[in-house]
Design a protein around this motif. Structure first.
Motif, PDB file in Angstrom:
ATOM      1  N   VAL A  63     -27.299  23.313   6.175  1.00  0.00           N
ATOM      2  CA  VAL A  63     -26.651  24.064   7.254  1.00  0.00           C
ATOM      3  C   VAL A  63     -26.278  23.053   8.339  1.00  0.00           C
ATOM      4  CG1 VAL A  63     -26.883  25.900   8.944  1.00  0.00           C
ATOM      5  CG2 VAL A  63     -28.011  26.111   6.711  1.00  0.00           C
ATOM      6  N   LEU A  64     -25.019  22.696   8.367  1.00  0.00           N
ATOM      7  CA  LEU A  64     -24.545  21.662   9.282  1.00  0.00           C
ATOM      8  C   LEU A  64     -23.727  22.269  10.414  1.00  0.00           C
ATOM      9  CD1 LEU A  64     -23.318  19.027   6.651  1.00  0.00           C
ATOM     10  CD2 LEU A  64     -25.508  19.055   7.880  1.00  0.00           C
ATOM     11  N   ALA A  65     -23.832  21.664  11.587  1.00  0.00           N
ATOM     12  CA  ALA A  65     -22.974  22.055  12.699  1.00  0.00           C
ATOM     13  C   ALA A  65     -21.560  21.565  12.423  1.00  0.00           C
ATOM     14  CB  ALA A  65     -23.500  21.446  13.998  1.00  0.00           C
ATOM     15  N   ALA A  66     -20.612  22.080  13.174  1.00  0.00           N
ATOM     16  CA  ALA A  66     -19.221  21.660  12.984  1.00  0.00           C
ATOM     17  C   ALA A  66     -19.018  20.216  13.420  1.00  0.00           C
ATOM     18  CB  ALA A  66     -18.293  22.582  13.768  1.00  0.00           C
ATOM     19  N   GLU A  67     -19.832  19.767  14.372  1.00  0.00           N
ATOM     20  CA  GLU A  67     -19.607  18.431  14.933  1.00  0.00           C
ATOM     21  C   GLU A  67     -20.917  17.846  15.460  1.00  0.00           C
ATOM     22  OE1 GLU A  67     -17.125  16.718  18.716  1.00  0.00           O
ATOM     23  OE2 GLU A  67     -16.031  18.038  17.331  1.00  0.00           O
ATOM     24  N   TYR A  68     -21.046  16.538  15.294  1.00  0.00           N
ATOM     25  CA  TYR A  68     -22.202  15.789  15.817  1.00  0.00           C
ATOM     26  C   TYR A  68     -21.706  14.645  16.683  1.00  0.00           C
ATOM     27  CZ  TYR A  68     -25.011  18.431  12.531  1.00  0.00           C
ATOM     28  OH  TYR A  68     -25.623  19.455  11.864  1.00  0.00           O
ATOM     29  N   ASP A  69     -22.549  14.268  17.641  1.00  0.00           N
ATOM     30  CA  ASP A  69     -22.192  13.166  18.533  1.00  0.00           C
ATOM     31  C   ASP A  69     -22.509  11.809  17.923  1.00  0.00           C
ATOM     32  OD1 ASP A  69     -21.507  14.778  21.017  1.00  0.00           O
ATOM     33  OD2 ASP A  69     -23.534  15.507  20.574  1.00  0.00           O
ATOM     34  N   LEU A  70     -23.381  11.835  16.913  1.00  0.00           N
ATOM     35  CA  LEU A  70     -23.808  10.605  16.267  1.00  0.00           C
ATOM     36  C   LEU A  70     -24.173  10.918  14.822  1.00  0.00           C
ATOM     37  CD1 LEU A  70     -24.841   7.626  16.325  1.00  0.00           C
ATOM     38  CD2 LEU A  70     -27.040   8.533  17.117  1.00  0.00           C
ATOM     39  N   VAL A  71     -23.708  10.073  13.903  1.00  0.00           N
ATOM     40  CA  VAL A  71     -24.072  10.202  12.491  1.00  0.00           C
ATOM     41  C   VAL A  71     -24.478   8.822  11.991  1.00  0.00           C
ATOM     42  CG1 VAL A  71     -23.376  10.942  10.182  1.00  0.00           C
ATOM     43  CG2 VAL A  71     -22.344  12.028  12.202  1.00  0.00           C
ATOM     44  N   ARG A  99     -16.467  12.034   5.102  1.00  0.00           N
ATOM     45  CA  ARG A  99     -17.087  13.313   5.463  1.00  0.00           C
ATOM     46  C   ARG A  99     -17.909  13.161   6.747  1.00  0.00           C
ATOM     47  NH1 ARG A  99     -20.326  16.822   0.895  1.00  0.00           N
ATOM     48  NH2 ARG A  99     -20.511  18.755   2.104  1.00  0.00           N
ATOM     49  N   ALA A 100     -18.634  12.050   6.853  1.00  0.00           N
ATOM     50  CA  ALA A 100     -19.420  11.797   8.066  1.00  0.00           C
ATOM     51  C   ALA A 100     -18.516  11.662   9.285  1.00  0.00           C
ATOM     52  CB  ALA A 100     -20.263  10.530   7.882  1.00  0.00           C
ATOM     53  N   ILE A 101     -17.384  10.994   9.101  1.00  0.00           N
ATOM     54  CA  ILE A 101     -16.447  10.827  10.214  1.00  0.00           C
ATOM     55  C   ILE A 101     -15.892  12.183  10.653  1.00  0.00           C
ATOM     56  CG2 ILE A 101     -14.176   9.890  10.833  1.00  0.00           C
ATOM     57  CD1 ILE A 101     -14.951   7.410   9.082  1.00  0.00           C
ATOM     58  N   ALA A 102     -15.593  13.039   9.696  1.00  0.00           N
ATOM     59  CA  ALA A 102     -15.130  14.388  10.043  1.00  0.00           C
ATOM     60  C   ALA A 102     -16.195  15.133  10.842  1.00  0.00           C
ATOM     61  CB  ALA A 102     -14.761  15.158   8.785  1.00  0.00           C
ATOM     62  N   LEU A 103     -17.454  14.963  10.441  1.00  0.00           N
ATOM     63  CA  LEU A 103     -18.554  15.635  11.145  1.00  0.00           C
ATOM     64  C   LEU A 103     -18.811  15.039  12.529  1.00  0.00           C
ATOM     65  CD1 LEU A 103     -20.979  16.115   8.136  1.00  0.00           C
ATOM     66  CD2 LEU A 103     -20.077  17.959   9.583  1.00  0.00           C
ATOM     67  N   SER A 104     -18.306  13.844  12.761  1.00  0.00           N
ATOM     68  CA  SER A 104     -18.449  13.230  14.087  1.00  0.00           C
ATOM     69  C   SER A 104     -17.309  13.629  15.018  1.00  0.00           C
ATOM     70  CB  SER A 104     -18.475  11.699  13.954  1.00  0.00           C
ATOM     71  OG  SER A 104     -17.173  11.196  13.684  1.00  0.00           O
ATOM     72  N   GLY A 105     -16.519  14.583  14.596  1.00  0.00           N
ATOM     73  CA  GLY A 105     -15.353  14.956  15.397  1.00  0.00           C
ATOM     74  C   GLY A 105     -14.242  13.940  15.248  1.00  0.00           C
ATOM     75  N   HIS A 106     -14.181  13.306  14.072  1.00  0.00           N
ATOM     76  CA  HIS A 106     -13.168  12.297  13.769  1.00  0.00           C
ATOM     77  C   HIS A 106     -13.231  11.129  14.758  1.00  0.00           C
ATOM     78  CE1 HIS A 106     -11.479  14.893  10.692  1.00  0.00           C
ATOM     79  NE2 HIS A 106     -11.626  15.889  11.544  1.00  0.00           N
ATOM     80  N   ARG A 107     -14.473  10.732  15.059  1.00  0.00           N
ATOM     81  CA  ARG A 107     -14.709   9.566  15.914  1.00  0.00           C
ATOM     82  C   ARG A 107     -15.470   8.532  15.077  1.00  0.00           C
ATOM     83  NH1 ARG A 107     -17.726  12.616  20.774  1.00  0.00           N
ATOM     84  NH2 ARG A 107     -18.645  13.630  18.943  1.00  0.00           N
ATOM     85  N   PRO A 108     -14.777   7.690  14.320  1.00  0.00           N
ATOM     86  CA  PRO A 108     -15.462   6.776  13.405  1.00  0.00           C
ATOM     87  C   PRO A 108     -16.445   5.843  14.095  1.00  0.00           C
ATOM     88  CG  PRO A 108     -13.117   6.245  13.567  1.00  0.00           C
ATOM     89  CD  PRO A 108     -13.305   7.569  14.208  1.00  0.00           C
ATOM     90  N   HIS A 109     -16.201   5.540  15.379  1.00  0.00           N
ATOM     91  CA  HIS A 109     -17.135   4.661  16.093  1.00  0.00           C
ATOM     92  C   HIS A 109     -18.491   5.336  16.326  1.00  0.00           C
ATOM     93  CE1 HIS A 109     -15.234   7.037  19.301  1.00  0.00           C
ATOM     94  NE2 HIS A 109     -16.340   6.854  19.991  1.00  0.00           N
ATOM     95  N   ARG A 110     -18.559   6.655  16.118  1.00  0.00           N
ATOM     96  CA  ARG A 110     -19.820   7.385  16.267  1.00  0.00           C
ATOM     97  C   ARG A 110     -20.575   7.518  14.928  1.00  0.00           C
ATOM     98  NH1 ARG A 110     -20.536  10.742  20.874  1.00  0.00           N
ATOM     99  NH2 ARG A 110     -19.453   9.792  22.626  1.00  0.00           N
ATOM    100  N   VAL A 111     -20.036   6.925  13.874  1.00  0.00           N
ATOM    101  CA  VAL A 111     -20.699   6.931  12.569  1.00  0.00           C
ATOM    102  C   VAL A 111     -21.193   5.512  12.284  1.00  0.00           C
ATOM    103  CG1 VAL A 111     -20.443   7.342  10.093  1.00  0.00           C
ATOM    104  CG2 VAL A 111     -19.236   8.802  11.741  1.00  0.00           C
ATOM    105  N   VAL A 112     -22.490   5.337  12.228  1.00  0.00           N
ATOM    106  CA  VAL A 112     -23.074   4.005  12.042  1.00  0.00           C
ATOM    107  C   VAL A 112     -23.612   3.889  10.612  1.00  0.00           C
ATOM    108  CG1 VAL A 112     -24.832   2.377  12.830  1.00  0.00           C
ATOM    109  CG2 VAL A 112     -23.612   3.818  14.491  1.00  0.00           C
ATOM    110  N   VAL A 113     -23.055   2.958   9.869  1.00  0.00           N
ATOM    111  CA  VAL A 113     -23.488   2.691   8.498  1.00  0.00           C
ATOM    112  C   VAL A 113     -24.593   1.636   8.539  1.00  0.00           C
ATOM    113  CG1 VAL A 113     -22.796   1.822   6.234  1.00  0.00           C
ATOM    114  CG2 VAL A 113     -21.228   3.282   7.561  1.00  0.00           C
ATOM    115  N   VAL A 114     -25.689   1.914   7.865  1.00  0.00           N
ATOM    116  CA  VAL A 114     -26.827   0.999   7.818  1.00  0.00           C
ATOM    117  C   VAL A 114     -26.951   0.472   6.391  1.00  0.00           C
ATOM    118  CG1 VAL A 114     -29.313   0.748   8.208  1.00  0.00           C
ATOM    119  CG2 VAL A 114     -27.957   2.282   9.668  1.00  0.00           C
ATOM    120  N   SER A 115     -27.190  -0.820   6.252  1.00  0.00           N
ATOM    121  CA  SER A 115     -27.243  -1.440   4.930  1.00  0.00           C
ATOM    122  C   SER A 115     -28.479  -0.998   4.149  1.00  0.00           C
ATOM    123  CB  SER A 115     -27.221  -2.966   5.059  1.00  0.00           C
ATOM    124  OG  SER A 115     -28.457  -3.453   5.558  1.00  0.00           O
TER     125      SER A 115
END
Length: 201
Positions: A63-71, A99-115
Motif C-alpha cells: 500500500v503505497l502513497a502517491a508520492e514520497y519526498d525521499l526514496v 518506478r521509484a522516480i515516479a513515486l518521488s513525484g518525478h524528482r530523480p534527485h530525491r531517489v538515492v541508489v545505494v550500491s
C-alpha cells in the motif's frame, strides 16, 4: 509537514538479524531528526531474498502513497547470488528506478541508489565454498550497471561496497548480514547525499 520516506530493497534494507532501530533506513531517519528534519519513519518495502523482479512484485502488493519526498533503492545481491544475468538485472533495475522516480513525484534527485555490499567477504561467504573473487567481480559489475542507470536517470548513487569490504567483521550473528555498527557507517555515507537531495525542491 513531515517528509515521507520509502525504502526499497531486500535483506540489507529490512535489516535481517538486527533490531528494527539498527536498520540503516531507521538510523538515517534518526540522524536526520537530530539535524532538525521533520521526517516520518520509513515505509520499508523489502524482504530477505528478494531479487529485482520480486521487489517489483512486492511493490505491486504494498500500500503505497502517491508520492514520497525521499526514496532509496538497494537491490541486486540476490540476482547475483542466484546467477541471474546482467541483462536481466539492467532491465529490471531500470524499471524499478523509473518506478521509484515516479513515486518521488518525478524528482530523480530525491531517489538515492545505494550500491550492493560484498557478501563474499563475510564469514558466511568464506564458508560458502564459492569463488570469492568471482563474487566480488560480479557484484562490481552489477554495481556499475546500477551506477550507470542512476546517472542516466539523474538519481544520486552512493557506493557502500567499499565499507562492506573494509569492515567485513561488522556482521550480525548470522555471519552474513551487516551489524548495526556497519549500518551506521552506511548511514554516514548516505546521509550527506540525502541532505543535499531534500534541500532541492
Amino acid at each position: 509537514m513531515a517528509l515521507r520516506y520509502l525504502a526499497l530493497g531486500d535483506s540489507y534494507t529490512i535489516g535481517e538479524d538486527v533490531p528494527a532501530q539498527a536498520r540503516w533506513p531507521m538510523q538515517l531517519v534518526e540522524s536526520l531528526r537530530r539535524r532538525g528534519a521533520a521526517i516520518d519513519d520509513p515505509l520499508i518495502v523489502a524482504v530477505t531474498g528478494w531479487t529485482t523482479d520480486e521487489l517489483s512484485a512486492g511493490m505491486d502488493q504494498a500500500v503505497l502513497a502517491a508520492e514520497y519526498d525521499l526514496v532509496t533503492l538497494l537491490i541486486g545481491v540476490n540476482n547475483q547470488y542466484r546467477g541471474r544475468s546482467d541483462e536481466d538485472y539492467r532491465e529490471q533495475f531500470r524499471a524499478l528506478l523509473l518506478r521509484a522516480i515516479a513515486l518521488s513525484g518525478h524528482r530523480p534527485h530525491r531517489v538515492v541508489v545505494v550500491s550492493i555490499p560484498d557478501w563474499g567477504v563475510t564469514p558466511f561467504g568464506h564458508a560458502s565454498g564459492r569463488d570469492l573473487k568471482q563474487i566480488a567481480h560480479e557484484l562490481d559489475h552489477f554495481n556499475a550497471i546500477a551506477r550507470e542507470e542512476a546517472s542516466h536517470a539523474g538519481a544520486p548513487f552512493v557506493n557502500i561496497t567499499g565499507i562492506s569490504r573494509e569492515h567485513a567483521g561488522l556482521v550480525a550473528s548470522d555471519g552474513l548480514h551487516p551489524s548495526g555498527a556497519q549500518y551506521a557507517l552506511w548511514t554516514r555515507a548516505v546521509e550527506p547525499v540525502i541532505v543535499e537531495a531534500v534541500a532541492q525542491a
